[in-house]
Scaffold this motif. Structure first.
Motif, PDB file in Angstrom:
ATOM      1  N   ALA A 115       0.851  -1.181   0.000  1.00 21.18           N
ATOM      2  CA  ALA A 115       0.000   0.000   0.000  1.00 21.18           C
ATOM      3  C   ALA A 115       0.895   1.241   0.000  1.00 21.18           C
ATOM      4  CB  ALA A 115      -0.925   0.012   1.209  1.00 21.18           C
ATOM      5  N   TYR A 116       0.307   2.372  -0.357  1.00 22.85           N
ATOM      6  CA  TYR A 116       1.052   3.625  -0.500  1.00 22.85           C
ATOM      7  C   TYR A 116       0.397   4.714   0.324  1.00 22.85           C
ATOM      8  CZ  TYR A 116       3.380   0.981  -4.014  1.00 22.85           C
ATOM      9  OH  TYR A 116       4.096  -0.017  -4.627  1.00 22.85           O
ATOM     10  N   LEU A 117       1.199   5.344   1.157  1.00 28.25           N
ATOM     11  CA  LEU A 117       0.728   6.447   1.987  1.00 28.25           C
ATOM     12  C   LEU A 117       1.355   7.731   1.458  1.00 28.25           C
ATOM     13  CD1 LEU A 117      -0.929   7.146   4.597  1.00 28.25           C
ATOM     14  CD2 LEU A 117       1.288   7.229   5.758  1.00 28.25           C
ATOM     15  N   ALA A 118       0.509   8.601   0.908  1.00 26.15           N
ATOM     16  CA  ALA A 118       0.973   9.886   0.377  1.00 26.15           C
ATOM     17  C   ALA A 118       0.561  11.002   1.317  1.00 26.15           C
ATOM     18  CB  ALA A 118       0.392  10.128  -1.010  1.00 26.15           C
ATOM     19  N   VAL A 119       1.281  12.115   1.242  1.00 26.25           N
ATOM     20  CA  VAL A 119       0.993  13.303   2.039  1.00 26.25           C
ATOM     21  C   VAL A 119       0.943  14.499   1.094  1.00 26.25           C
ATOM     22  CG1 VAL A 119       3.454  13.582   2.540  1.00 26.25           C
ATOM     23  CG2 VAL A 119       1.767  14.705   3.998  1.00 26.25           C
ATOM     24  N   ALA A 120       0.048  15.437   1.368  1.00 21.20           N
ATOM     25  CA  ALA A 120      -0.094  16.612   0.490  1.00 21.20           C
ATOM     26  C   ALA A 120       1.240  17.338   0.354  1.00 21.20           C
ATOM     27  CB  ALA A 120      -1.160  17.544   1.042  1.00 21.20           C
ATOM     28  N   GLY A 121       1.635  17.589  -0.891  1.00 20.49           N
ATOM     29  CA  GLY A 121       2.907  18.221  -1.173  1.00 20.49           C
ATOM     30  C   GLY A 121       4.066  17.264  -1.308  1.00 20.49           C
ATOM     31  N   GLY A 122       3.861  16.008  -0.949  1.00 24.90           N
ATOM     32  CA  GLY A 122       4.921  15.009  -1.039  1.00 24.90           C
ATOM     33  C   GLY A 122       5.928  15.141   0.087  1.00 24.90           C
ATOM     34  N   LEU A 123       6.719  14.105   0.284  1.00 24.21           N
ATOM     35  CA  LEU A 123       7.802  14.152   1.251  1.00 24.21           C
ATOM     36  C   LEU A 123       8.928  15.011   0.678  1.00 24.21           C
ATOM     37  CD1 LEU A 123       7.816  10.397   2.331  1.00 24.21           C
ATOM     38  CD2 LEU A 123       6.745  12.329   3.507  1.00 24.21           C
ATOM     39  N   ASP A 124       9.467  15.884   1.501  1.00 23.16           N
ATOM     40  CA  ASP A 124      10.436  16.877   1.045  1.00 23.16           C
ATOM     41  C   ASP A 124      11.848  16.395   1.358  1.00 23.16           C
ATOM     42  OD1 ASP A 124      11.703  19.146   0.201  1.00 23.16           O
ATOM     43  OD2 ASP A 124      11.100  20.374   1.922  1.00 23.16           O
ATOM     44  N   LEU A 125      12.437  15.683   0.409  1.00 22.02           N
ATOM     45  CA  LEU A 125      13.754  15.077   0.605  1.00 22.02           C
ATOM     46  C   LEU A 125      14.685  15.418  -0.547  1.00 22.02           C
ATOM     47  CD1 LEU A 125      12.520  11.543   1.702  1.00 22.02           C
ATOM     48  CD2 LEU A 125      13.659  13.197   3.181  1.00 22.02           C
TER      49      LEU A 125
END
Length: 313
Positions: A115-125
């Motif tokens: 499964a995939y857990l996304a966050v608004a704006g994406g992870l900032d790496l």
């Protein structure tokens, strides 16, 4: 890079940071990485309002717990894993508002594997060779080139509040323990005699315990090739290799870049997502498909994703 974000309380069995993958590096012997199930990955990002390929988490088997330091939205798509925010069980394939102090938990898979857990704006790496995709074997990407650990900090921005969205119910994949994989035969196909060709397409195979992001080893009727020793050559996503024991290996997103085993052909990309959701013991059959048919399947899948509008919750 953001100084706030999500904190890993429990990392789960195998949780990796992935984006669309690391392209243009195979000539250096570096594989692409990226999501094993691109459809679920793309939907998780889209439900959060992200552009294609934004960095998100890939959960294999599940067991993740996070605490939020920001106000943002998250979405879980893919294998059915019990999903909750502050103890409230919620449906997947939807996005939800989270606020500082909220606790996000994902249980263990009951149907499917990833499964995939996304966050608004994406992870900032910061990217490594143009991507944040984690490839554990190569020690590249993510936070430290490997799976998440308790205490890891996942930087992401404060997205505030916005519409929460969901994928219409009739368009969510159903994960079973049996799949049909369509194969475009390759130039080495004719080096397998007719009996071996027929055996491959007529047989049922079982996913072995040796299945991961590099390749899915299958067990079933052996298929052999009389091709003499061959030089190693480039390998594409979905290639079906036949090692000396005759048991097929379907190569996945963390595959090696070259190999010397004969290949019957390649599984089309649309079907690889289904294979990536099969657990050990899952059943696999193969069917031939032409290049033009494969192209049409790909175009139809892309068109459906682009034209299907998520619903506001």
């Amino acid at each position: 890079m953001s100084t706030s974000g999500l904190v890993v309380e429990r990392p789960g069995v195998l949780t990796l940071i992935q984006d669309a993958g690391r392209s243009g590096c195979q000539r250096l012997g570096i594989t692409t990485g990226g999501p094993a199930d691109p459809l679920a990955f793309d939907w998780a990002n889209r439900l959060c309002g992200n552009g294609p390929g934004a960095a998100a988490l890939e959960l294999s088997v599940g067991g993740l717990a996070l605490s939020a330091e920001v106000a943002t939205r998250v979405a879980l798509c893919g294998a059915y894993m019990p999903f909750s925010i502050n103890g409230r069980i919620l449906p997947s394939w939807c996005s939800y508002q989270v606020n500082p102090g909220d606790r996000i938990e994902v249980g263990f898979a009951r149907a499917g594997v990833r499964a995939y857990l996304a966050v608004a704006g994406g992870l900032d790496l910061p990217p490594t060779l143009g991507s944040v995709a984690t490839v554990v074997r190569e020690g590249l990407g993510g936070l430290h080139g490997t799976k998440l650990a308790a205490g890891d900090h996942l930087p992401c921005g404060d997205a505030g509040e916005g519409d929460c969205l969901r994928v219409p119910a009739g368009y969510r994949p159903v994960y079973t323990k049996r799949v049909l994989l369509r194969v475009v035969t390759g130039y080495q196909y004719e080096t397998f005699d007719e009996e071996q060709q027929q055996r491959f397409f007529a047989s049922e195979y079982r996913v072995s315990g040796q299945c991961d992001r590099m390749g899915y080893r299958l067990e079933g009727p052996a298929v052999h090739c009389e091709l003499p020793d061959m030089l190693s050559e480039g390998i594409c996503l979905g290639a079906v290799q036949l090692p000396p024991d005759g048991q097929p290996i379907v190569l996945m997103c963390d595959r090696q870049t070259i190999g010397g085993y004969p290949k019957l052909g390649s599984v089309i990309s649309v079907d690889l997502a289904q294979l990536a959701q099969l657990p050990p013991g899952g059943k696999v059959n193969f069917a031939p498909i032409s290049v033009e048919q494969a192209r049409q399947v790909r175009m139809m899948a892309t068109r459906q994703f682009q034209q299907l509008s998520p619903e506001v919750c």
